[in-house]
Design a protein around this motif. Structure first.
Motif, PDB file in Angstrom:
ATOM      1  N   LEU A 285      21.320   5.455  -1.247  1.00 21.01           N
ATOM      2  CA  LEU A 285      20.082   4.906  -0.713  1.00 21.01           C
ATOM      3  C   LEU A 285      20.315   4.376   0.694  1.00 21.01           C
ATOM      4  O   LEU A 285      21.067   3.425   0.895  1.00 21.01           O
ATOM      5  CB  LEU A 285      19.571   3.787  -1.628  1.00 21.01           C
ATOM      6  CG  LEU A 285      18.272   3.112  -1.210  1.00 21.01           C
ATOM      7  CD1 LEU A 285      17.122   4.126  -1.136  1.00 21.01           C
ATOM      8  CD2 LEU A 285      17.934   1.976  -2.172  1.00 21.01           C
ATOM      9  N   VAL A 286      19.673   5.023   1.661  1.00 22.45           N
ATOM     10  CA  VAL A 286      19.837   4.636   3.058  1.00 22.45           C
ATOM     11  C   VAL A 286      18.924   3.466   3.424  1.00 22.45           C
ATOM     12  O   VAL A 286      19.348   2.498   4.046  1.00 22.45           O
ATOM     13  CB  VAL A 286      19.555   5.845   3.978  1.00 22.45           C
ATOM     14  CG1 VAL A 286      19.604   5.449   5.448  1.00 22.45           C
ATOM     15  CG2 VAL A 286      20.550   6.970   3.702  1.00 22.45           C
ATOM     16  N   GLU A 287      17.658   3.539   3.029  1.00 21.66           N
ATOM     17  CA  GLU A 287      16.692   2.485   3.362  1.00 21.66           C
ATOM     18  C   GLU A 287      15.522   2.535   2.377  1.00 21.66           C
ATOM     19  O   GLU A 287      15.083   3.616   1.975  1.00 21.66           O
ATOM     20  CB  GLU A 287      16.177   2.656   4.791  1.00 21.66           C
ATOM     21  CG  GLU A 287      15.432   1.457   5.344  1.00 21.66           C
ATOM     22  CD  GLU A 287      16.325   0.342   5.878  1.00 21.66           C
ATOM     23  OE1 GLU A 287      15.790  -0.693   6.314  1.00 21.66           O
ATOM     24  OE2 GLU A 287      17.561   0.511   5.851  1.00 21.66           O
ATOM     25  N   PHE A 288      15.023   1.346   1.991  1.00 20.91           N
ATOM     26  CA  PHE A 288      13.890   1.234   1.075  1.00 20.91           C
ATOM     27  C   PHE A 288      12.858   0.323   1.744  1.00 20.91           C
ATOM     28  O   PHE A 288      13.121  -0.853   1.964  1.00 20.91           O
ATOM     29  CB  PHE A 288      14.349   0.663  -0.263  1.00 20.91           C
ATOM     30  CG  PHE A 288      13.266   0.501  -1.288  1.00 20.91           C
ATOM     31  CD1 PHE A 288      12.163   1.347  -1.319  1.00 20.91           C
ATOM     32  CD2 PHE A 288      13.347  -0.492  -2.256  1.00 20.91           C
ATOM     33  CE1 PHE A 288      11.170   1.208  -2.276  1.00 20.91           C
ATOM     34  CE2 PHE A 288      12.378  -0.645  -3.223  1.00 20.91           C
ATOM     35  CZ  PHE A 288      11.283   0.204  -3.227  1.00 20.91           C
ATOM     36  N   GLN A 289      11.724   0.887   2.071  1.00 21.70           N
ATOM     37  CA  GLN A 289      10.712   0.159   2.834  1.00 21.70           C
ATOM     38  C   GLN A 289       9.413   0.026   2.044  1.00 21.70           C
ATOM     39  O   GLN A 289       9.098   0.863   1.190  1.00 21.70           O
ATOM     40  CB  GLN A 289      10.412   0.877   4.149  1.00 21.70           C
ATOM     41  CG  GLN A 289      11.604   1.021   5.076  1.00 21.70           C
ATOM     42  CD  GLN A 289      11.279   1.821   6.317  1.00 21.70           C
ATOM     43  OE1 GLN A 289      10.352   2.623   6.334  1.00 21.70           O
ATOM     44  NE2 GLN A 289      12.041   1.608   7.379  1.00 21.70           N
ATOM     45  N   ALA A 290       8.662  -1.024   2.361  1.00 25.03           N
ATOM     46  CA  ALA A 290       7.326  -1.229   1.785  1.00 25.03           C
ATOM     47  C   ALA A 290       6.374  -1.608   2.907  1.00 25.03           C
ATOM     48  O   ALA A 290       6.759  -2.285   3.867  1.00 25.03           O
ATOM     49  CB  ALA A 290       7.370  -2.319   0.713  1.00 25.03           C
ATOM     50  N   PHE A 291       5.130  -1.173   2.772  1.00 27.94           N
ATOM     51  CA  PHE A 291       4.109  -1.436   3.797  1.00 27.94           C
ATOM     52  C   PHE A 291       2.832  -1.950   3.143  1.00 27.94           C
ATOM     53  O   PHE A 291       2.545  -1.637   1.986  1.00 27.94           O
ATOM     54  CB  PHE A 291       3.803  -0.158   4.572  1.00 27.94           C
ATOM     55  CG  PHE A 291       5.009   0.463   5.220  1.00 27.94           C
ATOM     56  CD1 PHE A 291       5.422   0.060   6.475  1.00 27.94           C
ATOM     57  CD2 PHE A 291       5.742   1.433   4.550  1.00 27.94           C
ATOM     58  CE1 PHE A 291       6.546   0.632   7.065  1.00 27.94           C
ATOM     59  CE2 PHE A 291       6.864   2.004   5.127  1.00 27.94           C
ATOM     60  CZ  PHE A 291       7.269   1.600   6.391  1.00 27.94           C
TER      61      PHE A 291
ATOM     62  N   LYS B 194       0.808  -1.221   0.000  1.00 30.04           N
ATOM     63  CA  LYS B 194       0.000   0.000   0.000  1.00 30.04           C
ATOM     64  C   LYS B 194       0.846   1.279   0.000  1.00 30.04           C
ATOM     65  O   LYS B 194       0.344   2.347  -0.347  1.00 30.04           O
ATOM     66  CB  LYS B 194      -0.904   0.014   1.236  1.00 30.04           C
ATOM     67  CG  LYS B 194      -1.857  -1.152   1.336  1.00 30.04           C
ATOM     68  CD  LYS B 194      -2.688  -1.080   2.608  1.00 30.04           C
ATOM     69  CE  LYS B 194      -3.648  -2.259   2.709  1.00 30.04           C
ATOM     70  NZ  LYS B 194      -4.455  -2.188   3.969  1.00 30.04           N
ATOM     71  N   ALA B 195       2.088   1.170   0.410  1.00 31.27           N
ATOM     72  CA  ALA B 195       2.915   2.382   0.500  1.00 31.27           C
ATOM     73  C   ALA B 195       4.393   2.011   0.518  1.00 31.27           C
ATOM     74  O   ALA B 195       4.767   0.860   0.805  1.00 31.27           O
ATOM     75  CB  ALA B 195       2.560   3.184   1.750  1.00 31.27           C
ATOM     76  N   PHE B 196       5.219   3.015   0.204  1.00 31.78           N
ATOM     77  CA  PHE B 196       6.672   2.877   0.246  1.00 31.78           C
ATOM     78  C   PHE B 196       7.255   4.062   1.014  1.00 31.78           C
ATOM     79  O   PHE B 196       6.657   5.145   1.050  1.00 31.78           O
ATOM     80  CB  PHE B 196       7.270   2.874  -1.163  1.00 31.78           C
ATOM     81  CG  PHE B 196       6.743   1.787  -2.042  1.00 31.78           C
ATOM     82  CD1 PHE B 196       7.331   0.530  -2.049  1.00 31.78           C
ATOM     83  CD2 PHE B 196       5.652   2.025  -2.882  1.00 31.78           C
ATOM     84  CE1 PHE B 196       6.845  -0.466  -2.877  1.00 31.78           C
ATOM     85  CE2 PHE B 196       5.166   1.033  -3.702  1.00 31.78           C
ATOM     86  CZ  PHE B 196       5.756  -0.222  -3.709  1.00 31.78           C
ATOM     87  N   LYS B 197       8.389   3.823   1.586  1.00 28.41           N
ATOM     88  CA  LYS B 197       9.139   4.933   2.184  1.00 28.41           C
ATOM     89  C   LYS B 197      10.584   4.808   1.716  1.00 28.41           C
ATOM     90  O   LYS B 197      11.207   3.751   1.844  1.00 28.41           O
ATOM     91  CB  LYS B 197       9.075   4.934   3.703  1.00 28.41           C
ATOM     92  CG  LYS B 197       9.686   6.189   4.322  1.00 28.41           C
ATOM     93  CD  LYS B 197       9.615   6.178   5.846  1.00 28.41           C
ATOM     94  CE  LYS B 197       8.271   6.676   6.333  1.00 28.41           C
ATOM     95  NZ  LYS B 197       8.276   6.895   7.807  1.00 28.41           N
ATOM     96  N   VAL B 198      11.121   5.912   1.163  1.00 30.31           N
ATOM     97  CA  VAL B 198      12.476   5.939   0.622  1.00 30.31           C
ATOM     98  C   VAL B 198      13.318   6.920   1.426  1.00 30.31           C
ATOM     99  O   VAL B 198      12.975   8.103   1.530  1.00 30.31           O
ATOM    100  CB  VAL B 198      12.469   6.344  -0.870  1.00 30.31           C
ATOM    101  CG1 VAL B 198      13.894   6.425  -1.400  1.00 30.31           C
ATOM    102  CG2 VAL B 198      11.639   5.361  -1.687  1.00 30.31           C
ATOM    103  N   TYR B 199      14.372   6.416   2.021  1.00 31.46           N
ATOM    104  CA  TYR B 199      15.326   7.260   2.742  1.00 31.46           C
ATOM    105  C   TYR B 199      16.570   7.409   1.858  1.00 31.46           C
ATOM    106  O   TYR B 199      17.277   6.426   1.598  1.00 31.46           O
ATOM    107  CB  TYR B 199      15.743   6.629   4.059  1.00 31.46           C
ATOM    108  CG  TYR B 199      14.680   6.590   5.123  1.00 31.46           C
ATOM    109  CD1 TYR B 199      14.563   7.614   6.064  1.00 31.46           C
ATOM    110  CD2 TYR B 199      13.795   5.515   5.210  1.00 31.46           C
ATOM    111  CE1 TYR B 199      13.596   7.577   7.063  1.00 31.46           C
ATOM    112  CE2 TYR B 199      12.828   5.464   6.203  1.00 31.46           C
ATOM    113  CZ  TYR B 199      12.733   6.499   7.118  1.00 31.46           C
ATOM    114  OH  TYR B 199      11.777   6.456   8.110  1.00 31.46           O
TER     115      TYR B 199
ATOM    116  N   LEU C 129       7.589   9.480   1.856  1.00 31.81           N
ATOM    117  CA  LEU C 129       6.489   8.513   1.867  1.00 31.81           C
ATOM    118  C   LEU C 129       5.699   8.605   0.575  1.00 31.81           C
ATOM    119  O   LEU C 129       5.287   9.692   0.162  1.00 31.81           O
ATOM    120  CB  LEU C 129       5.574   8.767   3.065  1.00 31.81           C
ATOM    121  CG  LEU C 129       4.378   7.819   3.210  1.00 31.81           C
ATOM    122  CD1 LEU C 129       4.855   6.401   3.504  1.00 31.81           C
ATOM    123  CD2 LEU C 129       3.442   8.313   4.330  1.00 31.81           C
ATOM    124  N   ASP C 130       5.480   7.455  -0.059  1.00 34.68           N
ATOM    125  CA  ASP C 130       4.682   7.377  -1.278  1.00 34.68           C
ATOM    126  C   ASP C 130       3.563   6.365  -1.065  1.00 34.68           C
ATOM    127  O   ASP C 130       3.810   5.151  -1.030  1.00 34.68           O
ATOM    128  CB  ASP C 130       5.542   6.945  -2.464  1.00 34.68           C
ATOM    129  CG  ASP C 130       6.581   7.985  -2.834  1.00 34.68           C
ATOM    130  OD1 ASP C 130       6.197   9.089  -3.226  1.00 34.68           O
ATOM    131  OD2 ASP C 130       7.793   7.681  -2.721  1.00 34.68           O
TER     132      ASP C 130
END
Length: 808
Positions: free
Chosen positions: A802-808, A730-735, A776-777
């Protein structure tokens, strides 16, 4: 001054780029024992058991005035032994032999004299250095012969003289070190964002307070060329150019200077006209150098898209965008250099693909393999100099051990985060790799010599003689050569008692010269006939300066200068030290990593850390945690306190009247954010496998900007994370790396089968600056097993972090 004959030798050597890897095997009839302490080790060595004594020194015998300058290399060696060479009966007879290659020398030692033939004066200097290294502790020489030549023509060292100013005396120390280990090019990084250290007659406003006059440069050029070293100037453009923009914004800056104070206005025709004049002055100030380095990397282009001159220039020259303007600038700037009779050198930084072609007669100093890779450059016909960050960079706490350097080879490149077990990029052997260079960045002059004395010879041997021995054998040889050059440059020993970090000999800046209360300096001359003079205000000592007779007590900030004298004449170089009273000491409990002060990576803690401040001097400790400077009314330290958020801690000691005592202590501490998501610790695949950090850093759940995976903008940079099963996303967060002024462009795609991809996030035109909270996307929920982040551009430089690539 030199005659034209001598001046031409380094020029001819440099231009020829003689590549000799096919014939560089070492031939020796002598065991590599402690008596043969030569670094770099010669190609052909034929010595006999017979010894001759040179206890009365060696005198250069020749009718050629130019060749008599070799005596300047010999005299410091014997002066430290209390030997005068002026009346020596033992002769060194040098000669130029046109039948030999320009970089080859032949040394022949008999029981009556020493013959030294070479193809150039520079190679005579190499042979003279070999001769001196061959003399044992009893001033004896083995008879026999040595024939030697380098495997690679360019053997370089770069000094960053903009971020950290070097006194003329310190530059001479480094020249002496280069000469001793056959490093033939010393690159002077004269300009950057901090200082503009070249004094231009046409643009006098550019010069910083600390800068080199034409007289200084003439002195340094002459000192270097006499010792077989050529000084190479670098004027860093179009990026790293705050020195230009800050002093003359109307000429060199954008219309909106505040939007970009770092980069020359590449769309202003007057900038090119000014560079034509400036480069002409630089070329004249460095007459012996065949080269001029003009930087060319890490170009920050924010503000260019809205500048009227830039837009008009793009149209006039039919350039599609700012990236093409940057390539166009490099072509014009290198053409200007060529018009001054110099060979242009650039840092790697431009991409392989582009409409504007960067001519391949330009030499590229390649420092990162993930940019435009060294192998690609070789394939495209460029001559390159290996300046691999690992292990050739000497910068803050990014310093590599002599053993790491020795185990490297000139065809190997690694980035600063590449793990030791990762090979990095190894290019095919080619005559397009013309040499290598060690790069000294941000190192204060007070530790330049000590930072290099163990590292430079390790690199030198690897690029001089590719058939070198093991590190253990090399270590035994280099011990003697190290002691000898130390004695020649500093004919005394200095013992410092009371330093805050006595055991930390590899600090980031100048922490190795901090003291918290009292510092005691004890000095011992090398021989009894050497006298020592010193000053406490940074001025150069002379015969009327303070004489050293007993240990010196220092209790305040002090610029210490020490010079040895013999017969009332200076001996060796001037030692400079900048001792700083920093009375407040930090004790931090709860850190997850133990680093030296002011490390790039930052000190990290997870939930909380405890801060204890102390001082051995009387006074009140005042501190701040928001990066502001402590004042007499700042928070008073009374007892240890707990910190739960990232801080920039600064502390200072004050007396009862509110006056500061000594300097301020500061350091940054970062709370390690722990965040789990669908991507945490899942398998990662990346486009870049040989450089740029550990890919697993991008989904380890730890958010810290200095632990990141990196690449460069070559147009195809991506990471793919396998969620290991189909998930609803449902969402991504890119640091991405955050520092308050850069943004990153990227896209995100999803896939069920790792073959067919759907674009779900398009930030290819992103202009939001990176922040510690990440970007946040949110998307319409989709089914996915694989997610791909494609990195496009960073507004500051070609780096992608790229510090961190997250998915939710």
């Amino acid at each position: 001054m030199y005659s034209k004959k001598i001046i031409n030798y380094p020029l001819l050597l440099a231009i020829s780029f003689i590549f000799l890897f096919t014939s560089c095997g070492t031939k020796t009839t002598t065991n590599l024992n402690s008596d043969i302490s030569l670094v770099p080790f010669p190609k052909e060595l034929h010595l006999t058991p017979e010894k001759i004594s040179v206890k009365n020194g060696i005198q250069v015998k020749t009718t050629n005035t130019d060749l008599k300058l070799l005596q300047k290399i010999i005299d410091p060696f014997f002066s430290t032994k209390n030997i005068s060479t002026s009346t020596s009966s033992f002769s060194l007879i040098p000669s130029i032999n046109s039948a030999l290659e320009k970089d080859t020398y032949l040394l022949t030692i008999t029981n009556s004299q020493i013959n030294l033939e070479a193809g150039s004066y520079t190679s005579l200097a190499y042979g003279t250095t070999t001769l001196l290294q061959l003399i044992d502790e009893n001033n004896n020489l083995s008879t026999g012969s040595i024939k030697d030549f380098p495997s690679l023509a360019y053997r370089g060292l770069m000094l960053d003289l903009s971020r950290a100013w070097y006194d003329v005396s310190t530059v001479k120390q480094i020249i002496s070190l280069c000469s001793w280990y056959k490093i033939n090019y010393l690159q002077m990084h004269l300009t950057d964002d901090a200082l503009f250290t070249f004094q231009s007659d046409s643009y006098p406003k550019l010069a910083s307070k600390n800068s080199y006059s034409k007289k200084d440069l003439q002195e340094l050029n002459q000192f270097a060329i006499e010792r077989g070293v050529v000084l190479v100037p670098e004027i860093d453009v179009p990026g790293h150019s705050s020195g230009f923009v800050r002093t003359m914004p109307d000429l060199f800056g954008l219309k909106n200077v505040a939007s970009n104070p770092y980069t020359l206005n590449m769309g202003n025709e007057k900038v090119y006209q000014a560079l034509d004049v400036l480069f002409g002055e630089v070329a004249e100030a460095f007459p012996y150098s065949p080269y001029m380095h003009i930087g060319g990397d890490e170009v920050f282009t924010e503000g260019f898209e809205s500048d009227p001159l830039v837009q008009n220039y793009l149209k006039e020259h039919q350039l599609d965008n700012v990236e093409e303007l940057y390539r166009h600038f490099l072509v014009r700037a290198t053409d200007i250099v060529k018009s001054k009779g110099k060979q242009p050198i650039l840092w790697s930084g431009f991409e392989r693909e582009g409409k504007v072609k960067i001519p391949n007669d330009v030499i590229i100093m390649n420092w990162k393999p993930a940019d435009y890779s060294p192998q690609e450059m070789i394939d495209d016909g460029y001559s390159i100099i290996n300046a691999s960050w690992q292990p050739l960079y000497v910068v803050n706490n990014r310093k590599w051990s002599p053993e790491t350097i020795y185990n490297w080879n000139p065809f190997e490149w690694k980035g600063f985060q590449t793990p030791a077990e990762t090979k990095g990029l190894i290019a095919k052997k080619s005559d397009k790799v013309v040499g290598a260079s060690m790069e000294v960045w941000e190192q204060s002059q007070y530790k330049a010599f000590s930072s290099l004395i163990d590292r430079l010879p390790a690199m030198s041997e690897k690029i001089w003689n590719s058939s070198s021995t093991t590190f253990d054998v090399y270590s035994n040889r280099v011990k003697k050569t190290k002691a000898t050059i130390e004695n020649m440059v500093f004919p005394f020993t200095l013992d410092e008692k009371g330093l805050t970090f006595e055991k930390n000999k590899e600090p980031n800046f100048s922490e190795d010269m901090w003291f918290s209360n009292r510092l005691t300096l004890s000095i011992t001359p090398l021989t009894k006939d050497i006298s020592l003079r010193y000053t406490l205000d940074g001025s150069k000592p002379n015969n009327s300066s303070l004489a050293y007779t007993k240990p010196i007590e220092i209790t305040k900030n002090t610029q210490f200068s020490l010079q040895a004298f013999k017969n009332n004449k200076p001996l060796g170089q001037t030692l400079l030290k900048s001792y700083t009273l920093v009375p407040v000491e930090f004790k931090i409990d709860g850190l997850v990593n133990q680093l030296s002060p002011n490390s790039w990576e930052k000190h990290k803690f997870i939930d909380a850390m405890t801060v204890t401040l102390k001082s051995s001097l009387k006074g009140e400790i005042r501190y701040t945690t928001d990066n502001t400077t402590p004042k007499a009314n700042s928070k008073l330290y009374t007892k240890p306190f707990t910190i739960k958020n990232s801080i920039f801690l600064k502390a200072r000691l004050f007396d009862k009247k509110g006056n500061p005592i000594g300097g301020m202590r500061s350091d940054e501490y970062e709370r390690l954010q722990l965040e789990k998501s669908l991507t945490t610790n899942k398998p990662v695949t990346t486009s870049n496998k040989f450089e740029g950090g550990v890919p697993a850093l991008i989904n380890d759940g730890k958010i810290t900007r200095w632990d990141h995976w990196g690449a460069h903008t070559n147009g195809n940079n991506w990471v793919v994370i396998d969620l290991e099963k189909e998930q609803t996303v449902k969402a991504f967060k890119v640091y991405t790396f955050w520092d308050g002024y850069r943004y990153y462009e990227y896209t995100i795609e999803t896939s069920v089968d790792n073959k067919n991809w759907n674009l779900v996030v398009d930030r290819s035109k992103n202009r939001e600056k990176s922040v510690p909270e990440g970007q946040l996307d949110s998307i319409t929920p989709v089914k996915a097993r694989y997610i791909k982040l494609r990195l496009i551009r960073n507004s500051s430089n070609p780096g992608l972090h790229l510090v961190e690539f997250q998915a939710f």
